[in-house]
Design a protein around this motif. Structure first.
Motif, PDB file in Angstrom:
ATOM      1  N   SER A  37       3.939  -4.331   3.997  1.00 12.92           N
ATOM      2  CA  SER A  37       4.705  -4.152   5.232  1.00 12.92           C
ATOM      3  C   SER A  37       4.884  -2.662   5.531  1.00 12.92           C
ATOM      4  N   HIS A  79       7.666  -1.234   6.262  1.00 17.13           N
ATOM      5  CA  HIS A  79       8.866  -0.814   5.532  1.00 17.13           C
ATOM      6  C   HIS A  79       8.521  -0.436   4.102  1.00 17.13           C
ATOM      7  N   MET A 126      -1.172  -1.051   4.178  1.00 15.77           N
ATOM      8  CA  MET A 126      -0.424  -1.539   5.340  1.00 15.77           C
ATOM      9  C   MET A 126      -1.395  -1.874   6.473  1.00 15.77           C
TER      10      MET A 126
END
Length: 160
Positions: A48, A50, A42
């Motif tokens: 992402s 999420h 990330m």
């Protein structure tokens, strides 16, 4: 078993387990087995926030399930005690092997994790020869565990 295999054998077991996972489940999940890997991806912009959170939840759930399996297996030994033997985890502090402080343990974990994630990001980047990425990751993890075994002599009591 730990005293028969030694720290080199334990280090190679960790490394070889990761190389097997990298080649076995890498095409499915990119073999993110640790939240540090997902958060490293990330931070590098390859995943992402999420997705990193979802992967991390799955990783913690998988680790919990694996610990339960180890507990069930270890409990099959007549003299096994979770309170006495644990599940093969490392520890720190007075009365424990090496008697390293929390600060020393935290520093080692930070540096080792940074090195491990740096290798993973390097060997999986666009243009890298990814055919041998699993091997590089395996050898890095084995090296980290070997260093840990030499300077922080821990042989999991579950394996003894």
């Amino acid at each position: 078993m730990g005293e028969h295999v030694g720290t080199l054998g334990i280090s190679l077991a960790f490394g070889l387990s990761i190389v097997a996972a990298a080649y076995g489940i890498g095409p499915i999940s990119s073999a993110h087995l640790n939240p540090a890997v997902s958060f490293g991806m990330m931070a590098a912009g390859r995943m992402s926030g999420h997705d990193a959170a979802i992967y991390s939840i799955a990783q913690v759930a998988g680790a919990t399930l694996a610990a339960a399996v180890i507990l069930i297996i270890a409990s099959g030994r007549a003299d096994y005690s979770l309170a006495t033997n644990g599940l093969g985890q490392n520890d720190y502090g007075a009365g424990y092997l090496g008697e390293y402080s929390m600060g020393a343990a935290f520093l080692f974990e930070t540096v080792a994790t940074f090195r491990f994630i740096t290798v993973i990001l390097g060997v999986t980047q666009n243009g890298a020869p990814t055919t041998l990425a699993g091997l590089a990751i395996c050898l890095t993890l084995a090296g980290i565990h070997r260093f840990l075994g030499v300077f922080w002599p821990v042989l999991p009591t579950v394996w003894a």
